[in-house]
Scaffold this active site. Sequence first.
Site, PDB file in Angstrom:
ATOM      1  N   ASN A 268      68.852 -72.905   3.285  1.00 22.23           N
ATOM      2  CA  ASN A 268      69.129 -72.549   4.670  1.00 22.23           C
ATOM      3  C   ASN A 268      69.256 -73.797   5.552  1.00 22.23           C
ATOM      4  OD1 ASN A 268      68.885 -69.929   3.796  1.00 22.23           O
ATOM      5  ND2 ASN A 268      66.760 -69.733   4.460  1.00 22.23           N
ATOM      6  N   VAL A 269      69.998 -73.653   6.634  1.00 22.53           N
ATOM      7  CA  VAL A 269      70.235 -74.778   7.547  1.00 22.53           C
ATOM      8  C   VAL A 269      69.656 -74.498   8.925  1.00 22.53           C
ATOM      9  CG1 VAL A 269      72.311 -75.525   6.326  1.00 22.53           C
ATOM     10  CG2 VAL A 269      72.533 -73.860   8.179  1.00 22.53           C
ATOM     11  N   ASP A 270      68.760 -73.499   9.025  1.00 25.85           N
ATOM     12  CA  ASP A 270      68.281 -73.039  10.325  1.00 25.85           C
ATOM     13  C   ASP A 270      66.979 -73.678  10.787  1.00 25.85           C
ATOM     14  OD1 ASP A 270      66.318 -71.622   8.780  1.00 25.85           O
ATOM     15  OD2 ASP A 270      67.704 -69.930   8.593  1.00 25.85           O
TER      16      ASP A 270
ATOM     17  N   HIS B 285      71.065 -78.071   1.822  1.00 21.84           N
ATOM     18  CA  HIS B 285      72.382 -78.075   2.461  1.00 21.84           C
ATOM     19  C   HIS B 285      72.365 -78.700   3.848  1.00 21.84           C
ATOM     20  CE1 HIS B 285      73.292 -74.436  -0.321  1.00 21.84           C
ATOM     21  NE2 HIS B 285      73.495 -75.586  -0.930  1.00 21.84           N
TER      22      HIS B 285
ATOM     23  N   CYS C 191      78.302 -88.567  12.236  1.00 18.03           N
ATOM     24  CA  CYS C 191      79.640 -89.123  12.412  1.00 18.03           C
ATOM     25  C   CYS C 191      80.208 -89.454  11.038  1.00 18.03           C
ATOM     26  CB  CYS C 191      79.594 -90.380  13.286  1.00 18.03           C
ATOM     27  SG  CYS C 191      81.199 -91.212  13.424  1.00 18.03           S
TER      28      CYS C 191
ATOM     29  N   CYS D 130      81.022 -93.732  11.205  1.00 19.94           N
ATOM     30  CA  CYS D 130      79.952 -94.733  11.195  1.00 19.94           C
ATOM     31  C   CYS D 130      78.663 -94.218  10.562  1.00 19.94           C
ATOM     32  CB  CYS D 130      79.676 -95.240  12.614  1.00 19.94           C
ATOM     33  SG  CYS D 130      78.862 -94.033  13.701  1.00 19.94           S
TER      34      CYS D 130
ATOM     35  N   GLY E 274      64.993 -64.627  -1.343  1.00 18.55           N
ATOM     36  CA  GLY E 274      66.142 -64.295  -0.516  1.00 18.55           C
ATOM     37  C   GLY E 274      67.424 -65.015  -0.866  1.00 18.55           C
ATOM     38  N   SER E 275      67.682 -65.242  -2.128  1.00 12.83           N
ATOM     39  CA  SER E 275      68.929 -65.869  -2.555  1.00 12.83           C
ATOM     40  C   SER E 275      69.545 -65.078  -3.696  1.00 12.83           C
ATOM     41  CB  SER E 275      68.700 -67.312  -3.002  1.00 12.83           C
ATOM     42  OG  SER E 275      69.899 -67.891  -3.493  1.00 12.83           O
TER      43      SER E 275
END
Length: 299
Positions: free
Chosen positions: A124-126, A141, A149, A152, A240-241
């Site tokens: 998750n990314v939350d 992830h 960026c 750079c 949960g996956s």
Amino acid sequence: MTWAIDEGPGGVFGALPDPSGVLTSPPFRLLVDLIADGDVVILSGAGLSTESGIPDYRGESGLKRRAEPMTYQTFVGSAAARRRYWARSHVGWRHVARAVPNAGHHAVAELQARGLIAGIITQNVDGLHQAAGAQHVIELHGGLDRVRCLDCGQRTSRHLLDQRLRAANPGWDAQVSAINPDGDAILADDQTDAFQLVDCHSCGGLLKPDVVFFGENVPRPRVQKCYALTERANTLLVLGSTLTVMSGYRFVRRATELAIPVAIINRGRTRGDAHALLTLDAPLGSTLTALLAGLGSTR
């Protein structure tokens, strides 16, 4: 109502139509024993965050998705795609940023506080594991709360970018029809076409959320760190996956190769079921809360 048990080729399967019998069901008691032994590695997916209002990709809420996620190749190859992505993500980020940890996240943090968790790997990314108090979480992830960026390499806060985008788009007010699990809102084309982008404030380069897009590789050092955690585990607990993509599934396969027990709690079947000692088709929040109670009763 009691748990339904199916002794399949992958191990012991259970369903939880009614949480009232959870502490006496055979698969749950086996899970309690595994967790009580400690050195558990958690592998969590989007299904853990659905109870916080963030939809998943392939579970029950994921079936309602109306758009495919952005790929890395599309993002870097098209200025129009970047404009569309950032307009939608600018709105969707507010939804993710307001989300709060649910009972499942708090249960994982409590298991870690009790010394039973050797590591947490999340797809998750939350950031909700950390918000619940969990520490040393490996974000496989990446995280939506950061921006990188592409020129750079500088990383900055998503809150800072949000302020810059608001300043660049005064009066821009989008009407949202849906939110996707990656913080991507569904907007009409005329709304995204009017959105103004900002570039890296240091070098003027392209900005991208510090997450791994579809079609992009997880950095090798991060993957190796996850393998190392998995290889030292007493149990790998998947939460949960569906394990549809190799990104997380590979750790289940590695655990199986080393004869490390795999336990899965998920709504619906997963790609890893055949490798699991036990699977529970059950809601995450109530099941993990019951797990804590079961562990407490064994002391």
